[in-house]
Design an enzyme around this catalytic site. Structure first.
Site, PDB file in Angstrom:
ATOM      1  N   THR A 143      -8.908   6.258  -1.778  1.00  0.00           N
ATOM      2  CA  THR A 143     -10.237   5.650  -1.947  1.00  0.00           C
ATOM      3  C   THR A 143     -11.321   6.688  -1.671  1.00  0.00           C
ATOM      4  O   THR A 143     -12.428   6.589  -2.203  1.00  0.00           O
ATOM      5  CB  THR A 143     -10.434   4.441  -1.003  1.00  0.00           C
ATOM      6  OG1 THR A 143      -9.932   4.788   0.296  1.00  0.00           O
ATOM      7  CG2 THR A 143      -9.686   3.225  -1.516  1.00  0.00           C
ATOM      8  N   ARG A 195      -6.223  11.416   6.156  1.00  0.00           N
ATOM      9  CA  ARG A 195      -5.249  11.640   7.202  1.00  0.00           C
ATOM     10  C   ARG A 195      -4.368  12.836   6.859  1.00  0.00           C
ATOM     11  O   ARG A 195      -4.178  13.146   5.681  1.00  0.00           O
ATOM     12  CB  ARG A 195      -4.385  10.382   7.382  1.00  0.00           C
ATOM     13  CG  ARG A 195      -5.072   9.291   8.157  1.00  0.00           C
ATOM     14  CD  ARG A 195      -5.490   9.745   9.532  1.00  0.00           C
ATOM     15  NE  ARG A 195      -4.335   9.853  10.393  1.00  0.00           N
ATOM     16  CZ  ARG A 195      -3.974   8.948  11.292  1.00  0.00           C
ATOM     17  NH1 ARG A 195      -4.710   7.861  11.471  1.00  0.00           N
ATOM     18  NH2 ARG A 195      -2.902   9.123  12.044  1.00  0.00           N
ATOM     19  N   LYS A 208       0.116  14.385   1.284  1.00  0.00           N
ATOM     20  CA  LYS A 208      -1.260  14.606   0.833  1.00  0.00           C
ATOM     21  C   LYS A 208      -1.542  16.098   0.593  1.00  0.00           C
ATOM     22  O   LYS A 208      -2.521  16.474  -0.002  1.00  0.00           O
ATOM     23  CB  LYS A 208      -2.253  14.034   1.841  1.00  0.00           C
ATOM     24  CG  LYS A 208      -2.179  12.500   1.956  1.00  0.00           C
ATOM     25  CD  LYS A 208      -3.110  11.988   3.044  1.00  0.00           C
ATOM     26  CE  LYS A 208      -2.948  10.501   3.340  1.00  0.00           C
ATOM     27  NZ  LYS A 208      -3.553   9.619   2.330  1.00  0.00           N
ATOM     28  N   HIS A 225       0.805  -1.234   0.000  1.00  0.00           N
ATOM     29  CA  HIS A 225       0.000   0.000   0.000  1.00  0.00           C
ATOM     30  C   HIS A 225       0.830   1.272   0.000  1.00  0.00           C
ATOM     31  O   HIS A 225       0.284   2.358   0.158  1.00  0.00           O
ATOM     32  CB  HIS A 225      -0.910   0.051   1.227  1.00  0.00           C
ATOM     33  CG  HIS A 225      -1.934  -1.027   1.291  1.00  0.00           C
ATOM     34  ND1 HIS A 225      -3.220  -0.865   0.827  1.00  0.00           N
ATOM     35  CD2 HIS A 225      -1.865  -2.287   1.749  1.00  0.00           C
ATOM     36  CE1 HIS A 225      -3.898  -1.974   1.024  1.00  0.00           C
ATOM     37  NE2 HIS A 225      -3.101  -2.869   1.588  1.00  0.00           N
TER      38      HIS A 225
HETATM   39  C1  26Q Z   1       3.396   0.864  10.507  1.00  0.00           C
HETATM   40  C2  26Q Z   1       4.319   0.655  11.524  1.00  0.00           C
HETATM   41  C3  26Q Z   1       4.024   1.027  12.824  1.00  0.00           C
HETATM   42  C4  26Q Z   1       2.796   1.616  13.100  1.00  0.00           C
HETATM   43  C5  26Q Z   1       1.885   1.828  12.102  1.00  0.00           C
HETATM   44  C6  26Q Z   1       2.182   1.455  10.792  1.00  0.00           C
HETATM   45  C7  26Q Z   1       1.210   1.690   9.718  1.00  0.00           C
HETATM   46  C8  26Q Z   1      -0.159   1.700   9.987  1.00  0.00           C
HETATM   47  C9  26Q Z   1      -1.077   1.972   8.992  1.00  0.00           C
HETATM   48  C10 26Q Z   1       1.601   1.917   8.414  1.00  0.00           C
HETATM   49  C11 26Q Z   1       0.676   2.171   7.424  1.00  0.00           C
HETATM   50  C12 26Q Z   1      -0.671   2.203   7.689  1.00  0.00           C
HETATM   51  C13 26Q Z   1      -1.701   2.516   6.687  1.00  0.00           C
HETATM   52  C14 26Q Z   1      -1.463   2.824   5.445  1.00  0.00           C
HETATM   53  C15 26Q Z   1      -2.530   3.211   4.533  1.00  0.00           C
HETATM   54  O1  26Q Z   1      -3.657   3.444   4.933  1.00  0.00           O
HETATM   55  N1  26Q Z   1      -2.245   3.296   3.235  1.00  0.00           N
HETATM   56  C16 26Q Z   1      -3.241   3.692   2.271  1.00  0.00           C
HETATM   57  O2  26Q Z   1      -3.868   2.510   1.776  1.00  0.00           O
HETATM   58  C17 26Q Z   1      -4.965   2.826   0.953  1.00  0.00           C
HETATM   59  C18 26Q Z   1      -5.632   1.529   0.564  1.00  0.00           C
HETATM   60  O3  26Q Z   1      -4.861   0.829  -0.347  1.00  0.00           O
HETATM   61  C19 26Q Z   1      -4.524   3.627  -0.257  1.00  0.00           C
HETATM   62  O4  26Q Z   1      -5.672   4.008  -0.972  1.00  0.00           O
HETATM   63  C20 26Q Z   1      -3.732   4.864   0.169  1.00  0.00           C
HETATM   64  O5  26Q Z   1      -3.205   5.498  -0.962  1.00  0.00           O
HETATM   65  C21 26Q Z   1      -2.634   4.461   1.123  1.00  0.00           C
HETATM   66  O6  26Q Z   1      -1.974   5.611   1.626  1.00  0.00           O
END
Ligand code: 26Q
Length: 840
Positions: free
Chosen positions: A680, A573, A578, A380
């Site tokens: 999304t 977010r 962004k 992602h």
């Molecule tokens: C990682 C390590 C430690 C703590 C938290 C995390 C962590 C948590 C959540 C890293 C990433 C996320 C979430 C990422 C995310 O939401 N990405 C988004 O995913 C969507 C669905 O595919 C895309 O549409 C977005 O472009 C993308 O930013």
């Protein structure tokens, strides 16, 4: 009191839709629902009609609806076990479910009868729906995608289980104090949750820490992991109701508890308090969702959370398999697919290896072959700081056996596949290794996922292309068929039918009523895009939704806005990439133009934001503060005659998105090209008739392809241009020094104009864009963005042209149905068959 006019707008007259695709009859009458609700009010809530609080009414209604849900659940589970179906297991640290009552009512076709039943009992369904706390067990896009996918899997009758963590506290509640973000813990299940069922009989033990011993059974060495701690994982099941008679699948969320085992020695030695401390520690694991959505480098608790839910889930998957097949593993890859939602559940790969090798005595080659057949991984993000890595040191301490297994996976991979393809190339080996060498050795979870999976996908075409060319090019050379694309999608049940009843009703009058399942049918609306009467009806819906949002804005912020203004919405977010600050700089430019020239002619505009910042992300929090301070000043400046308003709604979350999206005219999708994997929210807004102002990034590209560029406002650098700018050395000062307006608005931030008496409070933002190097090219894109905003203004003045584009947007978003995404996963990765439930 909410103002959404569900009651009026969903009443269906006889329509062409009815004759074309008869709507399934509701599975219950109003009277039956009414009786059940009263029964639960009295029988399970212990109250009665005259005394019941709104909470009690909501709970009683949820319990009444649950009777239908549970019947569907039982039938579905029986069907799956009767046919011994292949199923996908979706492993995700996050499921951003939002509220469930309205969704379940719509999916069960019970919404109208329940509304009427409640009305007969003197209750307003819209008010009652507001009683439900959001299930906010996720940060943003990735978590909400998982929730949309569960809806689609159930609606398509596909056997699937979602696995995640039963966080006691989901994403924090956001408040503003003097314009600054304040976080408070979310307490979504403080008073229990009517949808979930605890399944203590399926609890699992999860081991941690300790050491590994090699013992010999004859000449054969065997590894024994002597764990230092054992935690109990208790599952809570949440039924996932498919649309219109679809199956009811399960989301299984694990809660951590101390093991039942009680250490009497400690107790008798006066260690009662120590025993309690141990319990508190065990329960910490599922206590809280990490509020970071890109990184939280190296936190031990985060790794333990990951392992905790993966170990419990893999054990559960193996238990279900062995119940039907015992020790015969030959059917395992035929019946089990496991999808890794980003690298967060990567540890499931060595965990399955550990079970097969150490617990079931399988030989390495067989175990590895099974693993590679069942796992697949979705990426992602391309942001380098977001690619997960753990120190070898931490792994050694928490998961010593897994580290050994990872070393062996790595060794086999490097000495066979990599050596065969690039003989003697040590640099290549270093590059592809799961272990990163350096003064602190690290485990690269992305490499582990790619090596352990048979398919790896990105989430929009441009993103998947970049995964091949920039992120994992060597893996792509090694396995040309492994990397693929599945463009994200959203469920039209929640994101149109349920959240925008007025538009749904209008659509029902013009096309087949089964569009929530077959979203491409919206294409039928394109024929009406030039029809004045339809345009009028479409824009009447938009205006009514805007009037509702006006009231919500007033309620939440006390700011007055006019529904005649353009509603320009950026919800996501808060992140530098962004570029909410690009939007803000443009607002400052508009404001300045208005102050310079009172006759400056713009269509009145309301800029509306919703965004949470990670609590430790300083610049993101400063941007929120800047937006709030600029809003205060602009909204109270009588000189500009209400032409400009700025609103930042607090505590952006799924249920607030459901109120904002139907009211949007303009959708802000302005990330630096190459940074947003997909997005999304862009799909949700366009589906509800908003026009996108956006860069050629992520799914924006595909949205513009579907809707036509003439129905969007595309601006800014492309991916290749951003790369070229980086290669040639980007200097934000080139723009600051040569564009008078950019200079003026940036310098404005140094003054105390927006923070009276406190000059410099907003200077951090300016500095990030100049001395900080402007890593996300805000200044490079500013002029092009401002020009695009002028095109927005011009188009809005031509109300027919605007209405036409809005209709075309709604009509052409069929591709972004999450059912289509899921079908792509099924065809390219999972190879599942649907099993509509038997009634038994
Ligand atoms: C990682 C390590 C430690 C703590 C938290 C995390 C962590 C948590 C959540 C890293 C990433 C996320 C979430 C990422 C995310 O939401 N990405 C988004 O995913 C969507 C669905 O595919 C895309 O549409 C977005 O472009 C993308 O930013």
């Amino acid at each position: 009191m909410t103002t959404k006019a569900t009651t009026k707008t969903t009443a269906k007259k006889s329509s062409p839709a009815k004759t074309r695709a008869a709507k399934r009859k509701a599975p219950a009458t109003t009277k039956a629902l009414q009786d059940k609700i009263v029964q639960h009010l009295r029988g399970t809530q212990g109250t009665y009609e005259e005394k019941a609080t709104p909470q009690a009414w909501w709970r009683a209604t949820a319990c009444a609806v649950n009777e239908y849900v549970m019947a569907g659940l039982t039938d579905t589970q029986k069907t799956h076990s009767r046919y011994d179906t292949r199923a996908v297991n979706y492993l995700s640290m996050e499921f951003l479910m939002g509220r469930l009552l309205s969704n379940n009512l719509h999916n069960l076709q019970l919404f109208d009868v329940t509304r009427d039943a409640l009305a007969a009992l003197g209750q307003n369904i819209d008010d009652l729906l507001e009683e439900e706390p959001d299930m906010a067990l996720g940060n943003g896009g990735l978590g909400r995608l998982a929730a949309c996918f569960l809806d689609s899997l159930a609606s398509l009758n596909l056997p699937a289980v979602g696995y995640g963590i039963h966080y006691e506290h989901g994403l924090f509640e956001q408040h503003f104090r003097n314009g600054r973000q304040i976080e408070r813990p979310d307490a979504w299940r403080e008073y229990g949750n009517p949808w979930e069922v605890c399944r203590p009989e399926s609890a699992q033990a999860v081991k941690l820490y300790g050491y590994v011993e090699t013992v010999y059974e004859g000449a054969k060495p065997k590894k024994v992991w002597h764990a230092g701690r054992t935690i109990k994982a208790v599952p809570w099941d949440i039924p996932i109701v498919g649309y219109d008679g679809g199956n009811v699948n399960i989301l299984r969320l694990w809660e951590s508890r101390a093991t039942d085992f009680f250490d009497w020695d400690v107790f008798n030695a006066g260690g009662y308090v120590d025993a309690q401390a141990e319990q508190a520690q065990a329960e910490t694991i599922s206590k809280v969702l990490y509020p970071n959505d890109e990184t939280d480098a190296g936190k031990e608790l985060r790794l333990i959370q990951q392992y905790f839910f993966c170990a419990a889930s893999v054990a559960d998957i193996v238990r279900r398999y062995r119940r039907a097949h015992g020790d015969d593993w030959s059917q395992f890859p035929k019946l089990v697919a496991i999808q890794l939602n980003d690298t967060h559940p990567a540890i499931a790969v060595p965990e399955l290896m550990r079970l097969l090798l150490d617990e079931y005595n399988m030989v390495w080659a067989d175990a590895w072959s099974l693993c590679q057949q069942v796992f697949s991984y979705t990426n992602h993000t391309l942001l380098p700081e977001a690619l997960e890595k753990w120190t070898v040191r931490l792994f050694e301490k928490v998961l010593p056996r897994h580290l050994e297994i990872i070393y062996e996976i790595n060794h086999q991979f490097l000495t066979t596949l990599v050596e065969a393809k690039w003989p003697g190339d040590d640099a290549m080996k270093q590059h592809l290794s799961i272990i990163e060498e350096g003064h602190e050795r690290m485990v690269r979870m992305g490499n582990l996922c790619v090596i352990g999976s048979h398919k790896v996908n990105g989430v929009a075409q441009v993103h998947s292309d970049l995964v091949k060319t920039d992120l994992f090019p060597e893996f792509h050379a090694l396995w040309p068929d492994k990397l693929t694309n599945v463009t994200n999608g959203i469920t039209p049940r929640r994101w149109l039918k349920a959240c925008n009843p007025r538009l749904a009703t209008l659509i029902d009058k013009h096309i087949d009523a089964d569009w929530p399942l077959h979203l491409n049918k919206l294409q039928g609306l394109a024929a009406k895009a030039d029809d004045t009467k339809f345009q009028q009806a479409f824009m009447d819906v938009k205006r009514a939704n805007k009037v509702d949002l006006v009231a919500e804005i007033k309620r939440l912020t006390d700011i007055d806005v006019s529904p005649d203004a353009i509603f320009d919405i950026q919800i996501k977010r808060l992140h530098e990439y962004k570029r909410q600050h690009l939007n803000l700089l443009h607002i400052l430019a508009l404001y300045r133009r208005l102050l310079d020239n009172p006759n400056y002619d713009i269509v009145p505009r309301v800029f509306i934001f919703g965004a949470k910042a990670a609590p430790g992300y300083k610049l993101a929090k400063d941007i929120i503060y800047a937006i709030n301070k600029v809003a205060e000043r602009i909204n109270n400046d009588t000189r500009i005659d209400g032409k400009l308003k700025v609103v930042m709604l607090p505590n952006y979350r799924v249920s607030l998105a459901e109120k904002m999206i139907p009211a949007a005219d303009v959708s802000e999708q302005i990330s630096t090209a190459g940074k947003e994997a997909s997005g999304t929210g862009n799909m949700k807004l366009a589906l509800n008739g908003a026009l996108t102002i956006g860069t050629l990034d992520g799914a924006n590209i595909e949205i513009a392809e579907e809707a036509g560029e003439e129905n969007c406002f595309i601006f800014g650098l492309t991916v290749d241009e951003v790369k070229a700018l980086n290669a040639n050395g980007y200097s934000p000062y080139d723009y600051y020094d040569h564009d008078e307006e950019i200079k003026a608005v940036l310098d404005w931030l140094d003054s105390d104009f927006f923070t009276p008496g406190h000059p410099g409070e907003l200077s951090g933002l300016k500095n990030s864009l100049l001395a900080g190097g402007d890593p996300y090219k805000v200044l490079a894109d500013f002029r092009s963005y401002s020009d695009a905003q002028q095109r927005v203004d011009a188009k809005y003045r031509d109300s027919k042209a605007w209405a036409r584009s809005a209709i075309i947007n709604t009509a052409t978003m069929g591709k972004f149905n999450s059912d289509r995404s899921i079908q792509d996963y099924v065809d390219r990765i999972w190879h599942l068959k649907p099993y509509p439930r038997d009634n038994s």
